[in-house]
Each structure stands twice: as C-alpha cells, then as structure tokens.
Design a protein around this motif. Structure first.
Motif, PDB file in Angstrom:
ATOM      1  N   VAL A 175       1.006  -1.534  -0.268  1.00  0.00           N
ATOM      2  CA  VAL A 175      -0.261  -0.048   0.231  1.00  0.00           C
ATOM      3  C   VAL A 175       0.977   1.584  -0.447  1.00  0.00           C
ATOM      4  O   VAL A 175       0.975   1.822  -0.290  1.00  0.00           O
ATOM      5  N   CYS A 176       1.590   0.960   0.523  1.00  0.00           N
ATOM      6  CA  CYS A 176       2.807   2.793   1.018  1.00  0.00           C
ATOM      7  C   CYS A 176       3.033   2.695  -0.903  1.00  0.00           C
ATOM      8  O   CYS A 176       3.869   4.112  -1.284  1.00  0.00           O
ATOM      9  N   ASP A 177       3.659   1.574  -1.383  1.00  0.00           N
ATOM     10  CA  ASP A 177       3.839   1.587  -2.678  1.00  0.00           C
ATOM     11  C   ASP A 177       3.378   2.571  -3.466  1.00  0.00           C
ATOM     12  O   ASP A 177       3.213   3.411  -4.269  1.00  0.00           O
ATOM     13  N   LEU A 178       1.467   2.252  -3.405  1.00  0.00           N
ATOM     14  CA  LEU A 178       0.361   2.503  -3.740  1.00  0.00           C
ATOM     15  C   LEU A 178      -0.123   3.701  -3.838  1.00  0.00           C
ATOM     16  O   LEU A 178       0.063   4.871  -4.586  1.00  0.00           O
ATOM     17  N   GLU A 179       0.653   4.100  -2.222  1.00  0.00           N
ATOM     18  CA  GLU A 179      -0.539   5.673  -1.666  1.00  0.00           C
ATOM     19  C   GLU A 179       1.572   5.843  -0.998  1.00  0.00           C
ATOM     20  O   GLU A 179       1.108   6.483  -0.132  1.00  0.00           O
ATOM     21  N   PRO A 180       2.431   6.743  -1.788  1.00  0.00           N
ATOM     22  CA  PRO A 180       3.204   7.469  -1.073  1.00  0.00           C
ATOM     23  C   PRO A 180       2.719   8.859  -0.765  1.00  0.00           C
ATOM     24  O   PRO A 180       4.136   8.695   0.205  1.00  0.00           O
ATOM     25  N   GLN A 181       1.169   9.177  -0.628  1.00  0.00           N
ATOM     26  CA  GLN A 181       1.369  10.498  -0.155  1.00  0.00           C
ATOM     27  C   GLN A 181       0.746  10.494   1.184  1.00  0.00           C
ATOM     28  O   GLN A 181       0.686  11.222   1.940  1.00  0.00           O
ATOM     29  N   ILE A 182       0.504   8.735   1.678  1.00  0.00           N
ATOM     30  CA  ILE A 182       0.146   8.819   2.809  1.00  0.00           C
ATOM     31  C   ILE A 182       0.506   9.431   4.196  1.00  0.00           C
ATOM     32  O   ILE A 182       2.200   9.023   4.510  1.00  0.00           O
ATOM     33  N   THR A 183       0.434  10.188   4.992  1.00  0.00           N
ATOM     34  CA  THR A 183       1.448   9.999   6.473  1.00  0.00           C
ATOM     35  C   THR A 183       0.375   9.521   7.465  1.00  0.00           C
ATOM     36  O   THR A 183      -0.632   8.535   8.104  1.00  0.00           O
ATOM     37  N   TRP A 184       1.443   8.434   7.660  1.00  0.00           N
ATOM     38  CA  TRP A 184       1.560   7.033   8.501  1.00  0.00           C
ATOM     39  C   TRP A 184       1.675   7.562  10.025  1.00  0.00           C
ATOM     40  O   TRP A 184       1.993   8.319  10.439  1.00  0.00           O
ATOM     41  N   LEU A 185       1.054   6.551  11.344  1.00  0.00           N
ATOM     42  CA  LEU A 185       0.738   6.675  12.054  1.00  0.00           C
ATOM     43  C   LEU A 185       2.336   6.336  12.900  1.00  0.00           C
ATOM     44  O   LEU A 185       2.543   5.529  13.002  1.00  0.00           O
ATOM     45  N   TYR A 186       2.516   7.164  13.747  1.00  0.00           N
ATOM     46  CA  TYR A 186       4.311   5.899  14.757  1.00  0.00           C
ATOM     47  C   TYR A 186       3.654   6.061  16.795  1.00  0.00           C
ATOM     48  O   TYR A 186       3.032   7.524  16.856  1.00  0.00           O
ATOM     49  N   THR A 187       4.259   5.840  16.671  1.00  0.00           N
ATOM     50  CA  THR A 187       4.179   5.884  18.030  1.00  0.00           C
ATOM     51  C   THR A 187       5.297   6.521  19.129  1.00  0.00           C
ATOM     52  O   THR A 187       6.568   7.289  17.818  1.00  0.00           O
ATOM     53  N   LYS A 188       6.042   7.177  20.277  1.00  0.00           N
ATOM     54  CA  LYS A 188       6.442   7.884  21.180  1.00  0.00           C
ATOM     55  C   LYS A 188       7.515   7.183  20.598  1.00  0.00           C
ATOM     56  O   LYS A 188       8.552   8.209  21.000  1.00  0.00           O
ATOM     57  N   ASN A 189       7.896   6.190  20.760  1.00  0.00           N
ATOM     58  CA  ASN A 189       8.849   5.181  19.928  1.00  0.00           C
ATOM     59  C   ASN A 189       9.293   4.715  18.215  1.00  0.00           C
ATOM     60  O   ASN A 189      10.855   4.401  18.111  1.00  0.00           O
ATOM     61  N   LYS A 190       8.461   6.044  18.067  1.00  0.00           N
ATOM     62  CA  LYS A 190       8.269   5.931  15.727  1.00  0.00           C
ATOM     63  C   LYS A 190       8.894   4.659  15.407  1.00  0.00           C
ATOM     64  O   LYS A 190       9.100   4.149  14.909  1.00  0.00           O
ATOM     65  N   THR A 191       7.948   3.452  15.882  1.00  0.00           N
ATOM     66  CA  THR A 191       7.540   2.055  15.626  1.00  0.00           C
ATOM     67  C   THR A 191       5.878   2.416  14.567  1.00  0.00           C
ATOM     68  O   THR A 191       4.972   3.299  15.617  1.00  0.00           O
ATOM     69  N   LEU A 192       5.891   1.599  14.077  1.00  0.00           N
ATOM     70  CA  LEU A 192       4.729   2.197  13.430  1.00  0.00           C
ATOM     71  C   LEU A 192       3.317   1.511  13.915  1.00  0.00           C
ATOM     72  O   LEU A 192       3.234   0.563  14.770  1.00  0.00           O
ATOM     73  N   LYS A 193       2.031   2.475  14.592  1.00  0.00           N
ATOM     74  CA  LYS A 193       1.483   1.746  15.087  1.00  0.00           C
ATOM     75  C   LYS A 193       0.620   0.608  14.481  1.00  0.00           C
ATOM     76  O   LYS A 193       0.258   0.591  13.541  1.00  0.00           O
TER      77      LYS A 193
END
Length: 218
Positions: A175-193
């Motif tokens: 999905v990242c490859d298809l939608e590079p404009q998306i801003t993803w969600l990260y935890t305080k430890n900078k890991t993906l939620k």
C-alpha cells in the motif's frame, strides 16, 4: 474534506475488530479508484460497561457518530467488509467478533442504505495483489522441491516469501508503494502503530473486490 460535489460514487472498505475499525474510502472514477481517505476509529467507552454486549453496542454507536454519519451524504454506493478471522480456539472470542461484525454491518445498512459485501482476508490479499501468489520452492525446514514435486504444486499466497514473513508488513509495504502520499501513524518510540495495518487491510479489501469483479483495471 469536500466530497459532496463529486460526480462519482464512493466505495467504502472496513476492517472490523472490537478494538479498531480500519477505514478506506475510494472515489470510483470508472476503471480506476482514487483514495480519498485512509482512517480508523478506535471506540473507547468510558466508563467501561460491565456487560460486554452493551460495550459492543456502544462501540457501534461511536463508529456511527464519528464516521458513518459524517459521510452518509457523499454517495457511498458500495461497502466492502473484511470477514473476521475465526481461527481462535476461544469460542467466546469468535462469537464476540461475529456479533460486532454484524452490528457494524447493520449500522452501515441503517446509515448508508447499502448492503455490505464481505471478503475473506485470504481472498482480499490474493486479488488485491496477485503477484503475492507463487509456488513454494522448498519446505519449512529448507528441503528444496524437485521439478516433479513443483509441477504438482499450486501457487499459494506469500509463496515467494519466507514461511515466517510478517504478512501484514508485506501488505503495508504494498500500500505504501501505491499511496506514497500517506502520512502513517507512529508511536512515541517511532514504531508503526497497529492501526496502520487495520487501515491497509480496509484498503486491500476494496482493491481486491474492484479488481476481481472487473470494476477497475488497475
């Protein structure tokens, strides 16, 4: 987001769990779709009801208020929901998932007037990203299959990946490859939620149905 003035209809995808509902909303532009929203709702009921069924009803109500009611007039013509995984040995867990899925389905019908369609996780990934289908070349222990053994095998989902691959991560990257404009969600430890995977699963089920059924060509 101004969607009411669009001349096209919209397709809604949902990945439903009792904790988080992943949401993907596409504008149907004929032979292709344009992602307009990738979102999630995590209903938190306070104080938490002692009765589990009451909590589920309240969570469904929050989903209606926080999402469905806000998008009820934009022209959503198709809703696709990923079927819940029922692999748990806990009968109560399975029953809870099915009940909540049914509640959300009813909310969709009551609010949008659309009868949801359902797709399994396997079918969703298979049709959304056909390149994930491949024959296994070796066993889990590393034994390589012979040519005659390979000839008898059918392609399987994630067949070209290691047996222990993180399947959700593969889908996320697709999905990242298809939608590079998306801003993803990260935890305080900078890991993906975890909510990112809920959203990409919702995205995946739309893409799968629209490609499988010939509505979209890409």
């Amino acid at each position: 987001m101004e969607l009411e003035n669009s001349k096209n209809s919209f397709v809604l995808g949902l990945d439903v769990s009792t904790k988080t509902i992943g949401i993907a909303l596409f504008e149907d532009a004929g032979k292709s779709g344009k992602l307009k929203l990738l979102h999630h709702v995590t209903p938190k009921i306070k104080p938490k009801p002692e009765d589990k069924m009451q909590e589920l009803f309240e969570k469904a109500r929050v989903f209606e208020e926080e999402f469905l009611n806000k998008y009820s007039d934009i022209g959503i013509s198709k809703v696709i929901i990923e079927e819940p995984l029922l692999r748990s040995n806990n009968v109560h867990t399975v029953a809870t998932l099915l009940r909540f899925n049914g509640m959300i389905s009813r909310s969709v019908y009551d609010t949008l007037g659309v009868i949801p369609e359902f797709i399994s996780s396997y079918e969703s990934r298979k049709y959304a990203f056909p390149e994930l289908m491949a024959k296994r070349t070796h066993t889990q222990k590393g034994k390589v299959f012979t040519e005659s053994e390979m000839a008898k095998k059918d392609p399987v989902l994630f067949g070209g990946y290691p047996y222990d691959v993180d399947k959700k991560e593969v889908i996320f990257n697709k999905v990242c490859d298809l939608e590079p404009q998306i801003t993803w969600l990260y935890t305080k430890n900078k890991t993906l939620k975890k909510e990112n995977s809920d959203m990409t699963d919702a995205y995946c089920c739309i893409r799968a149905v629209m490609l499988r059924d010939g509505f979209w060509s890409e």
